[in-house]
Structure formats: C-alpha cells, structure tokens
Enzyme design. Structure first.
Site, PDB file in Angstrom:
ATOM      1  N   ASN A   9       0.872  -1.176   0.000  1.00  0.00           N
ATOM      2  CA  ASN A   9       0.000   0.000   0.000  1.00  0.00           C
ATOM      3  C   ASN A   9       0.908   1.225   0.000  1.00  0.00           C
ATOM      4  O   ASN A   9       1.505   1.555   1.017  1.00  0.00           O
ATOM      5  CB  ASN A   9      -0.894  -0.033   1.245  1.00  0.00           C
ATOM      6  CG  ASN A   9      -1.714   1.235   1.393  1.00  0.00           C
ATOM      7  OD1 ASN A   9      -1.774   2.064   0.484  1.00  0.00           O
ATOM      8  ND2 ASN A   9      -2.357   1.384   2.543  1.00  0.00           N
ATOM      9  N   TRP A  10       0.995   1.863  -1.151  1.00  0.00           N
ATOM     10  CA  TRP A  10       1.938   2.992  -1.274  1.00  0.00           C
ATOM     11  C   TRP A  10       1.404   4.267  -0.628  1.00  0.00           C
ATOM     12  O   TRP A  10       2.128   5.247  -0.538  1.00  0.00           O
ATOM     13  CB  TRP A  10       2.247   3.262  -2.747  1.00  0.00           C
ATOM     14  CG  TRP A  10       2.936   2.136  -3.454  1.00  0.00           C
ATOM     15  CD1 TRP A  10       3.304   0.931  -2.933  1.00  0.00           C
ATOM     16  CD2 TRP A  10       3.346   2.122  -4.824  1.00  0.00           C
ATOM     17  NE1 TRP A  10       3.919   0.164  -3.898  1.00  0.00           N
ATOM     18  CE2 TRP A  10       3.950   0.872  -5.062  1.00  0.00           C
ATOM     19  CE3 TRP A  10       3.259   3.036  -5.876  1.00  0.00           C
ATOM     20  CZ2 TRP A  10       4.468   0.515  -6.308  1.00  0.00           C
ATOM     21  CZ3 TRP A  10       3.767   2.688  -7.121  1.00  0.00           C
ATOM     22  CH2 TRP A  10       4.365   1.442  -7.330  1.00  0.00           C
ATOM     23  N   LYS A  11       0.125   4.264  -0.259  1.00  0.00           N
ATOM     24  CA  LYS A  11      -0.495   5.455   0.347  1.00  0.00           C
ATOM     25  C   LYS A  11      -0.267   6.667  -0.564  1.00  0.00           C
ATOM     26  O   LYS A  11      -0.250   6.522  -1.774  1.00  0.00           O
ATOM     27  CB  LYS A  11       0.029   5.659   1.775  1.00  0.00           C
ATOM     28  CG  LYS A  11      -0.123   4.374   2.603  1.00  0.00           C
ATOM     29  CD  LYS A  11       0.098   4.550   4.078  1.00  0.00           C
ATOM     30  CE  LYS A  11      -0.088   3.203   4.779  1.00  0.00           C
ATOM     31  NZ  LYS A  11       0.061   3.296   6.232  1.00  0.00           N
ATOM     32  N   HIS A  95      -9.375   1.400   5.050  1.00  0.00           N
ATOM     33  CA  HIS A  95      -8.103   1.561   5.754  1.00  0.00           C
ATOM     34  C   HIS A  95      -8.300   2.498   6.949  1.00  0.00           C
ATOM     35  O   HIS A  95      -9.075   3.447   6.869  1.00  0.00           O
ATOM     36  CB  HIS A  95      -7.036   2.117   4.799  1.00  0.00           C
ATOM     37  CG  HIS A  95      -5.666   2.025   5.359  1.00  0.00           C
ATOM     38  ND1 HIS A  95      -5.195   2.933   6.298  1.00  0.00           N
ATOM     39  CD2 HIS A  95      -4.672   1.125   5.168  1.00  0.00           C
ATOM     40  CE1 HIS A  95      -3.959   2.587   6.642  1.00  0.00           C
ATOM     41  NE2 HIS A  95      -3.619   1.497   5.975  1.00  0.00           N
ATOM     42  N   GLU A  97      -6.617   4.859   8.018  1.00  0.00           N
ATOM     43  CA  GLU A  97      -6.385   6.277   7.707  1.00  0.00           C
ATOM     44  C   GLU A  97      -7.627   6.896   7.074  1.00  0.00           C
ATOM     45  O   GLU A  97      -7.913   8.069   7.276  1.00  0.00           O
ATOM     46  CB  GLU A  97      -5.156   6.408   6.792  1.00  0.00           C
ATOM     47  CG  GLU A  97      -3.871   6.152   7.575  1.00  0.00           C
ATOM     48  CD  GLU A  97      -2.746   5.526   6.773  1.00  0.00           C
ATOM     49  OE1 GLU A  97      -2.790   5.548   5.525  1.00  0.00           O
ATOM     50  OE2 GLU A  97      -1.815   4.988   7.406  1.00  0.00           O
ATOM     51  N   GLU A 167      -5.099  -4.725  10.726  1.00  0.00           N
ATOM     52  CA  GLU A 167      -4.067  -3.715  10.905  1.00  0.00           C
ATOM     53  C   GLU A 167      -4.311  -2.969  12.217  1.00  0.00           C
ATOM     54  O   GLU A 167      -5.102  -2.025  12.257  1.00  0.00           O
ATOM     55  CB  GLU A 167      -4.102  -2.706   9.749  1.00  0.00           C
ATOM     56  CG  GLU A 167      -3.845  -3.322   8.385  1.00  0.00           C
ATOM     57  CD  GLU A 167      -3.269  -2.289   7.410  1.00  0.00           C
ATOM     58  OE1 GLU A 167      -2.229  -2.607   6.811  1.00  0.00           O
ATOM     59  OE2 GLU A 167      -3.818  -1.195   7.272  1.00  0.00           O
ATOM     60  N   GLY A 173       2.915   2.456  10.760  1.00  0.00           N
ATOM     61  CA  GLY A 173       3.861   3.553  10.607  1.00  0.00           C
ATOM     62  C   GLY A 173       4.590   3.928  11.890  1.00  0.00           C
ATOM     63  O   GLY A 173       5.228   4.981  11.970  1.00  0.00           O
ATOM     64  N   SER A 213       3.817  -1.968  10.262  1.00  0.00           N
ATOM     65  CA  SER A 213       5.273  -2.017  10.447  1.00  0.00           C
ATOM     66  C   SER A 213       5.898  -3.356  10.026  1.00  0.00           C
ATOM     67  O   SER A 213       6.836  -3.835  10.671  1.00  0.00           O
ATOM     68  CB  SER A 213       5.654  -1.664  11.883  1.00  0.00           C
ATOM     69  OG  SER A 213       5.272  -0.328  12.174  1.00  0.00           O
TER      70      SER A 213
HETATM   71  P1  13P Z   1       3.297   0.515   7.595  1.00  0.00           P
HETATM   72  O1  13P Z   1       3.801  -0.761   6.985  1.00  0.00           O
HETATM   73  O2  13P Z   1       3.994   1.741   7.069  1.00  0.00           O
HETATM   74  O3  13P Z   1       3.223   0.442   9.086  1.00  0.00           O
HETATM   75  O4  13P Z   1       1.774   0.677   7.078  1.00  0.00           O
HETATM   76  C1  13P Z   1       0.890  -0.379   7.206  1.00  0.00           C
HETATM   77  C2  13P Z   1      -0.341  -0.067   6.469  1.00  0.00           C
HETATM   78  O5  13P Z   1      -1.102   0.809   6.856  1.00  0.00           O
HETATM   79  C3  13P Z   1      -0.627  -0.811   5.228  1.00  0.00           C
HETATM   80  O6  13P Z   1      -1.905  -0.571   4.764  1.00  0.00           O
END
Ligand code: 13P
Length: 252
Positions: A9-11, A95, A97, A167, A173, A213
């Site tokens: 997931n590149w966000k 997600h 976020e 998650e 993160g 992470s």
């Molecule tokens: P990180 O791997 O940066 O913690 O992010 C996880 C995530 O939100 C994947 O969707």
C-alpha cells in the site's frame, strides 16, 4: 491451502515517474516468485502507467480506495467501473487512515466492499483497533464490529473473494509491530467469527493479512502463524528491495 497475498500500500506517495521506476525494479526482483500472490496499490494518479508497466508480470494491481456508485455527479470520486477498466484486481477498503481522516464508517465500508465485488474485483477490507482500545481490553470488540459491519449482507460465495487485513492502528507507521502471537490471536478470532457468520468452509478459505510495520526482518515470524495469510505493507513497500525481501519471506 490458502495462497499468501502480499500487497504494498503505497499510500500518498510516488509520482508517475517514481511509480514506474519502482515497479520496473520490483518486477525483476520477484520474477521467480510462484507461491505468493503479489500486488501493489499505487495512488490513483499512477494506476494507469503502473498497469502498463506490470503487463505480463506476476504482480497484480490494486487501488487504495473506491466510491460505491458506478458513475454520476460525485466530484472527485473514482468508481469501481474505472478501476476495473484499468485492470485493478484488488481494492483496499476501509483503511484506518480513511476511517480516521475521511469519515469512513462500517456502513460506507460495506457499500464499497459490495461495489468492488459487483464488478468482479476483490476487496481488501481493513479492520483493527486503536491503542487506547487495545489498552482498554476492547480489541476483539472493535475488530468484531468492523468485521460484522463491513461484511453485512454478503453471500458465502462473495465472502470467499474478500481478503481481510488486520491492521492494529498502533502498529501502522510506528515501527511497533504486533508480535506474531498478538496478531495470530486476532486472526484466529476473525476466522472463528467468519465461521459463525458464514460457514467453517468459507472461513477456512478466506485470507487474512496482517499489516503494521512489516519489514524484511519480521515477516517470516508473522507468516509462520497458522492464521496469517499474508501482509499489507506500507512504508517498506516504497522501495523495491525491501518489498521484494518481504515477498520472499520463505527465504528468511
Ligand atoms: P506501515 O507498513 O507503514 O506500518 O503501514 C501499514 C499499512 O497501513 C498498510 O496498509
């Protein structure tokens, strides 16, 4: 046997040029991988060029979000028809976020899950508790609420095409991964819940990814757990080498 799915997931990262460069490198590094399904979820703006770059490779295309209507007056939104047209096979939905910053609720997540399924793609539905919820002993309650609310009204056949990503918000993160045991405990809980909601057979077929992470150093321990069927990787998917190492967790 469930085929593991490892998705990046590149966000909100990568311009078109950077995105294409990343997948060109990644394609070479994972060309020999057969027993792991691989997907990348670039931002919307890079989906088309990445789709072109991925042609003929073993990497699938995913989107990070979707709206539930097929077309119409919804300024700024992207429909499942558009994602399907680009060659997306997976769509991340719900997600944390999006729940946190964009008002996503179980109800909107459920609409999106159904829209993705209606167009023959597979949703990756994210669930997970916040730190204060874990500390208050509410992890299972929150996860159950996300799972039950997000999957409402699905048939068994539809459910088998859904991927669930557990998650824990406190692990995203932060560099603080759930231990394999902490993750397994929740994954097992989710599978038991799916058995109650659908059937034991369906629950056994659904893939449940862990996210939060993930790094080359911790993926093998997570994947060794019986109910962890893959990973949803954020930060470590932004570099071809680290993502390829995660995909090849079995070499670690
Ligand atoms: P990180 O791997 O940066 O913690 O992010 C996880 C995530 O939100 C994947 O969707």
């Amino acid at each position: 046997m469930r085929m593991p799915l490892i998705a990046g997931n590149w966000k909100m990262n990568k311009t078109v040029g950077e995105a294409v460069q990343l997948v060109e490198e990644l394609k070479k590094l994972v060309a020999d991988v057969k027993d792991v399904e691989i997907a990348v979820a670039p931002p919307f703006t890079a989906l088309y060029p990445v789709a072109q770059a991925l042609k003929g490779s073993n990497i699938k295309l995913a989107a990070q979000d979707v709206f539930w209507e097929d077309s119409g007056a919804y300024t700024g939104e992207i429909s499942p028809v558009m994602l399907k047209d680009l060659g997306c096979q997976y769509v991340i939905v719900g997600h944390s976020e999006r729940r946190q910053y964009f008002g996503e609720t179980n109800e909107t997540v459920n609409r999106k899950v159904k829209a993705v399924l209606r167009h023959g793609m597979r949703p990756i539905m994210c669930v997970g508790e916040k730190l204060e919820e874990r500390e208050a002993g509410k992890t299972m309650e929150v996860v159950k609420d996300h799972v039950v609310g997000g999957l409402e009204g699905l048939s068994e056949e539809e459910m088998e095409r859904v991927v669930i990503a557990y998650e824990p918000v406190w692990a995203i993160g932060t560099g603080r991964t759930a231990t394999p045991q902490q993750a397994q405990e929740v994954h097992q809980f989710i599978r038991e819940l799916l058995a109650e909601m659908f059937s034991k057979e369906t629950a056994e077929r659904v893939r449940i990814q862990y996210g939060g992470s993930i790094k080359p150093e911790n993926i093998a321990g997570l994947m060794a757990q019986p109910d962890i069927d893959g990973g949803l990787v954020g930060g470590a998917s932004l570099q071809a080498e680290s993502f390829a190492k995660i995909v090849k967790f079995y070499e670690r």
